[in-house]
Design a protein around this motif. Structure first.
Motif, PDB file in Angstrom:
ATOM      1  N   ALA A 157      -5.041   7.742 -11.028  1.00 42.72           N
ATOM      2  CA  ALA A 157      -5.500   6.668 -10.507  1.00 42.72           C
ATOM      3  C   ALA A 157      -7.128   6.123 -10.956  1.00 42.72           C
ATOM      4  O   ALA A 157      -7.534   5.017 -11.064  1.00 42.72           O
ATOM      5  N   ALA A 158      -7.814   7.176 -11.115  1.00 43.06           N
ATOM      6  CA  ALA A 158      -9.045   7.105 -11.692  1.00 43.06           C
ATOM      7  C   ALA A 158      -9.311   6.402 -13.018  1.00 43.06           C
ATOM      8  O   ALA A 158     -10.009   5.550 -13.355  1.00 43.06           O
ATOM      9  N   VAL A 159      -8.406   6.984 -13.915  1.00 43.06           N
ATOM     10  CA  VAL A 159      -8.369   6.303 -15.263  1.00 43.06           C
ATOM     11  C   VAL A 159      -7.944   4.898 -15.273  1.00 43.06           C
ATOM     12  O   VAL A 159      -8.580   3.969 -15.980  1.00 43.06           O
ATOM     13  N   LEU A 160      -6.981   4.587 -14.206  1.00 39.50           N
ATOM     14  CA  LEU A 160      -6.466   3.116 -14.138  1.00 39.50           C
ATOM     15  C   LEU A 160      -7.607   2.401 -13.476  1.00 39.50           C
ATOM     16  O   LEU A 160      -7.804   1.278 -14.079  1.00 39.50           O
ATOM     17  N   ASN A 161      -8.504   2.898 -12.626  1.00 40.21           N
ATOM     18  CA  ASN A 161      -9.588   2.027 -12.233  1.00 40.21           C
ATOM     19  C   ASN A 161     -10.492   1.751 -12.979  1.00 40.21           C
ATOM     20  O   ASN A 161     -11.076   0.725 -13.182  1.00 40.21           O
ATOM     21  N   ALA A 162     -10.719   2.790 -13.923  1.00 44.81           N
ATOM     22  CA  ALA A 162     -11.876   2.485 -15.072  1.00 44.81           C
ATOM     23  C   ALA A 162     -11.332   1.378 -16.036  1.00 44.81           C
ATOM     24  O   ALA A 162     -12.323   0.695 -16.425  1.00 44.81           O
ATOM     25  N   ALA A 163     -10.231   1.625 -16.394  1.00 42.74           N
ATOM     26  CA  ALA A 163      -9.571   0.641 -17.212  1.00 42.74           C
ATOM     27  C   ALA A 163      -9.234  -0.814 -16.575  1.00 42.74           C
ATOM     28  O   ALA A 163      -9.592  -1.865 -17.279  1.00 42.74           O
ATOM     29  N   ASN A 164      -8.787  -0.654 -15.332  1.00 38.73           N
ATOM     30  CA  ASN A 164      -8.308  -1.946 -14.785  1.00 38.73           C
ATOM     31  C   ASN A 164      -9.161  -2.581 -13.696  1.00 38.73           C
ATOM     32  O   ASN A 164      -8.521  -3.842 -13.194  1.00 38.73           O
TER      33      ASN A 164
ATOM     34  N   GLU B 185      -4.837  -5.353  -9.139  1.00 35.32           N
ATOM     35  CA  GLU B 185      -4.546  -3.793  -9.425  1.00 35.32           C
ATOM     36  C   GLU B 185      -3.589  -3.141  -8.586  1.00 35.32           C
ATOM     37  O   GLU B 185      -2.691  -2.493  -9.044  1.00 35.32           O
ATOM     38  N   MET B 186      -4.052  -3.337  -7.211  1.00 40.30           N
ATOM     39  CA  MET B 186      -3.179  -2.720  -6.194  1.00 40.30           C
ATOM     40  C   MET B 186      -1.692  -3.303  -6.204  1.00 40.30           C
ATOM     41  O   MET B 186      -0.819  -2.441  -6.145  1.00 40.30           O
ATOM     42  N   ALA B 187      -1.487  -4.378  -6.580  1.00 38.25           N
ATOM     43  CA  ALA B 187      -0.125  -5.136  -6.626  1.00 38.25           C
ATOM     44  C   ALA B 187       0.525  -4.661  -7.779  1.00 38.25           C
ATOM     45  O   ALA B 187       1.755  -4.259  -7.947  1.00 38.25           O
ATOM     46  N   MET B 188      -0.101  -4.549  -8.732  1.00 34.52           N
ATOM     47  CA  MET B 188       0.349  -3.955 -10.210  1.00 34.52           C
ATOM     48  C   MET B 188       0.949  -2.341 -10.023  1.00 34.52           C
ATOM     49  O   MET B 188       1.828  -2.011 -10.596  1.00 34.52           O
ATOM     50  N   ARG B 189       0.196  -1.797  -9.176  1.00 32.03           N
ATOM     51  CA  ARG B 189       0.582  -0.427  -8.893  1.00 32.03           C
ATOM     52  C   ARG B 189       1.790  -0.470  -8.237  1.00 32.03           C
ATOM     53  O   ARG B 189       2.624   0.636  -8.381  1.00 32.03           O
ATOM     54  N   LEU B 190       1.958  -1.058  -7.177  1.00 33.90           N
ATOM     55  CA  LEU B 190       3.033  -1.347  -6.253  1.00 33.90           C
ATOM     56  C   LEU B 190       4.048  -1.847  -7.199  1.00 33.90           C
ATOM     57  O   LEU B 190       5.386  -1.326  -7.140  1.00 33.90           O
ATOM     58  N   LEU B 191       4.118  -2.792  -8.028  1.00 30.46           N
ATOM     59  CA  LEU B 191       5.063  -3.319  -9.098  1.00 30.46           C
ATOM     60  C   LEU B 191       5.532  -1.944 -10.270  1.00 30.46           C
ATOM     61  O   LEU B 191       6.877  -1.997 -10.260  1.00 30.46           O
TER      62      LEU B 191
ATOM     63  N   ALA C  81       4.690   6.260  -7.231  1.00 29.68           N
ATOM     64  CA  ALA C  81       4.204   5.941  -5.494  1.00 29.68           C
ATOM     65  C   ALA C  81       2.895   6.771  -5.144  1.00 29.68           C
ATOM     66  O   ALA C  81       2.197   6.211  -4.546  1.00 29.68           O
ATOM     67  N   ALA C  82       2.716   8.022  -5.632  1.00 25.14           N
ATOM     68  CA  ALA C  82       1.656   8.804  -5.365  1.00 25.14           C
ATOM     69  C   ALA C  82       0.450   8.002  -5.881  1.00 25.14           C
ATOM     70  O   ALA C  82      -0.728   7.916  -5.132  1.00 25.14           O
ATOM     71  N   VAL C  83       0.441   7.709  -7.243  1.00 27.40           N
ATOM     72  CA  VAL C  83      -0.537   7.029  -7.750  1.00 27.40           C
ATOM     73  C   VAL C  83      -1.036   5.521  -6.958  1.00 27.40           C
ATOM     74  O   VAL C  83      -2.210   5.402  -6.632  1.00 27.40           O
ATOM     75  N   ALA C  84       0.031   4.694  -6.628  1.00 30.86           N
ATOM     76  CA  ALA C  84      -0.182   3.501  -5.701  1.00 30.86           C
ATOM     77  C   ALA C  84      -0.828   4.231  -4.429  1.00 30.86           C
ATOM     78  O   ALA C  84      -1.580   3.432  -3.954  1.00 30.86           O
ATOM     79  N   LEU C  85      -0.445   5.171  -3.893  1.00 28.84           N
ATOM     80  CA  LEU C  85      -0.844   5.708  -2.361  1.00 28.84           C
ATOM     81  C   LEU C  85      -2.422   5.793  -2.499  1.00 28.84           C
ATOM     82  O   LEU C  85      -3.361   5.493  -1.425  1.00 28.84           O
ATOM     83  N   HIS C  86      -2.898   6.096  -3.556  1.00 27.18           N
ATOM     84  CA  HIS C  86      -4.300   6.328  -3.890  1.00 27.18           C
ATOM     85  C   HIS C  86      -5.220   4.987  -3.548  1.00 27.18           C
ATOM     86  O   HIS C  86      -6.368   5.107  -3.260  1.00 27.18           O
ATOM     87  N   ALA C  87      -4.484   3.818  -3.910  1.00 27.73           N
ATOM     88  CA  ALA C  87      -5.138   2.559  -3.874  1.00 27.73           C
ATOM     89  C   ALA C  87      -5.259   2.034  -2.248  1.00 27.73           C
ATOM     90  O   ALA C  87      -5.922   1.361  -1.938  1.00 27.73           O
ATOM     91  N   PHE C  88      -4.493   2.838  -1.463  1.00 27.41           N
ATOM     92  CA  PHE C  88      -4.439   2.367   0.014  1.00 27.41           C
ATOM     93  C   PHE C  88      -4.814   3.191   1.165  1.00 27.41           C
ATOM     94  O   PHE C  88      -4.963   3.036   2.076  1.00 27.41           O
ATOM     95  N   THR C  89      -5.327   4.413   0.602  1.00 28.37           N
ATOM     96  CA  THR C  89      -6.021   5.458   1.436  1.00 28.37           C
ATOM     97  C   THR C  89      -6.653   6.232   0.560  1.00 28.37           C
ATOM     98  O   THR C  89      -6.662   6.589  -0.478  1.00 28.37           O
ATOM     99  N   THR C  90      -7.861   6.783   1.426  1.00 24.63           N
ATOM    100  CA  THR C  90      -8.689   7.729   0.827  1.00 24.63           C
ATOM    101  C   THR C  90      -8.155   9.310   0.945  1.00 24.63           C
ATOM    102  O   THR C  90      -8.550  10.137   0.461  1.00 24.63           O
ATOM    103  N   VAL C  91      -7.275   9.433   1.704  1.00 24.58           N
ATOM    104  CA  VAL C  91      -6.437  10.656   2.005  1.00 24.58           C
ATOM    105  C   VAL C  91      -5.013  10.770   1.750  1.00 24.58           C
ATOM    106  O   VAL C  91      -4.375  10.973   2.632  1.00 24.58           O
TER     107      VAL C  91
END
Length: 109
Positions: free
Chosen positions: A13-20, A26-32, A75-85
């Protein structure tokens, strides 16, 4: 649950955040991505069962298992975009699912 799931998916998730970035797009892309991986799982299952006569049997149970792992990771990567825990959110959900099993009504015989 694998002890490495959350540290590894946090790193992804950190790598994706840095790149995208981490905005709504981006949240939508992770769900897709989760949906894409689920589709690949379905395709592998179809290939395992030989449902497409033109192609025949093209996949194995191991292929389906591999694709299911991709769904879990996405799904686990996407979950990082919707909660801090994310670990706590999943843990709570797992316990809720287990409690529902304890209250399954008996079927009429």
């Amino acid at each position: 649950m694998s002890a490495v799931l959350w540290p590894v998916t946090a790193s992804i998730a950190a790598v994706l955040n840095a790149a995208n970035g981490s905005g709504e797009h981006e949240m939508a892309m992770r769900l897709l991505k989760v949906t894409e991986e689920a589709g690949e799982t379905a395709a592998a299952y179809i290939g395992m069962t030989g449902q497409n006569p033109r192609k025949g049997t093209t996949h194995t149970p191991a292929d389906v298992a591999d694709e299911l792992c991709d769904v879990i990771i996405a799904a686990a990567v996407a979950l990082h975009a919707f909660t801090t825990v994310p670990p706590a959110v999943l843990d709570a959900k797992l316990h809720a699912a287990a409690r529902r099993l304890d209250h399954t009504p008996e079927r009429a015989v």
